[in-house]
Design an enzyme around this catalytic site. Sequence first.
Site, PDB file in Angstrom:
ATOM      1  CG  ASP A   1       8.651  17.006  73.272  1.00 24.61           C
ATOM      2  OD1 ASP A   1       7.955  17.555  74.142  1.00 24.61           O
ATOM      3  OD2 ASP A   1       8.228  16.094  72.539  1.00 24.61           O
TER       4      ASP A   1
ATOM      5  CG  HIS B   1       4.608  15.563  73.369  1.00 29.86           C
ATOM      6  ND1 HIS B   1       5.861  15.015  73.177  1.00 29.86           N
ATOM      7  CD2 HIS B   1       3.769  14.501  73.534  1.00 29.86           C
ATOM      8  CE1 HIS B   1       5.776  13.698  73.219  1.00 29.86           C
ATOM      9  NE2 HIS B   1       4.515  13.359  73.437  1.00 29.86           N
TER      10      HIS B   1
ATOM     11  CB  SER C   1       5.426  10.636  75.194  1.00 30.93           C
ATOM     12  OG  SER C   1       5.210  10.361  73.831  1.00 30.93           O
TER      13      SER C   1
ATOM     14  N   GLY D   1       1.619   7.293  74.853  1.00 30.17           N
ATOM     15  CA  GLY D   1       1.547   6.959  76.280  1.00 30.17           C
ATOM     16  C   GLY D   1       2.905   6.599  76.829  1.00 30.17           C
TER      17      GLY D   1
END
Length: 204
Positions: free
Chosen positions: A92, A60, A160, A158
């Site tokens: 993801d 993402h 992630s 941030g």
Amino acid sequence: CLFALLLALASVCLAQSPKELAKLGFKSVVLLAMNDSNGQPLCIGSGFFVSEDIVATNAHVIEGAGGGSAKLVGQEQTFQVLGTVAIDHHADLALLKVAGKAPSLRLSRGPVPTVGDNVYVIGNPLGLEGTFSEGIVCGVRKAGTDSILQMTAPISPGSSGGPVMDTAGEVVGVAVATFKEGQNLNLAVPVTYLERIQIGRAHV
């Protein structure tokens, strides 16, 4: 009994202090700044080197991006993101090729962490570069055949794509999400999912 004692001693020897873990991780963690197709800022996130020119992050983080850069924590040098070499939208996760090299973090080959295990996260929450946080695994959640780690180590947008490390400095997960509606609802994808897309890339 002797084998168990030797194994316990080896585990103690492998364990590193939080300061040592931060120093280790900062050599490999990057701040990702992704742009849209017009070159305008789109998203910031985190990632880490898994081989000399390959960075792992969340899918993402790069969604809708037309390009971007990867900046090593605490350094001025910025590497251009050259493209995506593997992606798993279900987990993801993504692997990016970058125009630069850095030390890679070791991926854990051990079992999925269990409740009570200490974990450490490095990321760039809200663009605050090189934020190091500590916590424990507080749940291993199941959704069908999938697993996800719940931890008390705080993360924010941030973070992630940042590595979740154990006391030996091995990556056991990838930070993926936090829920503002609750306390300590911080989630990470187990590293086994990342290993799968690495293996898939090796056979392409």
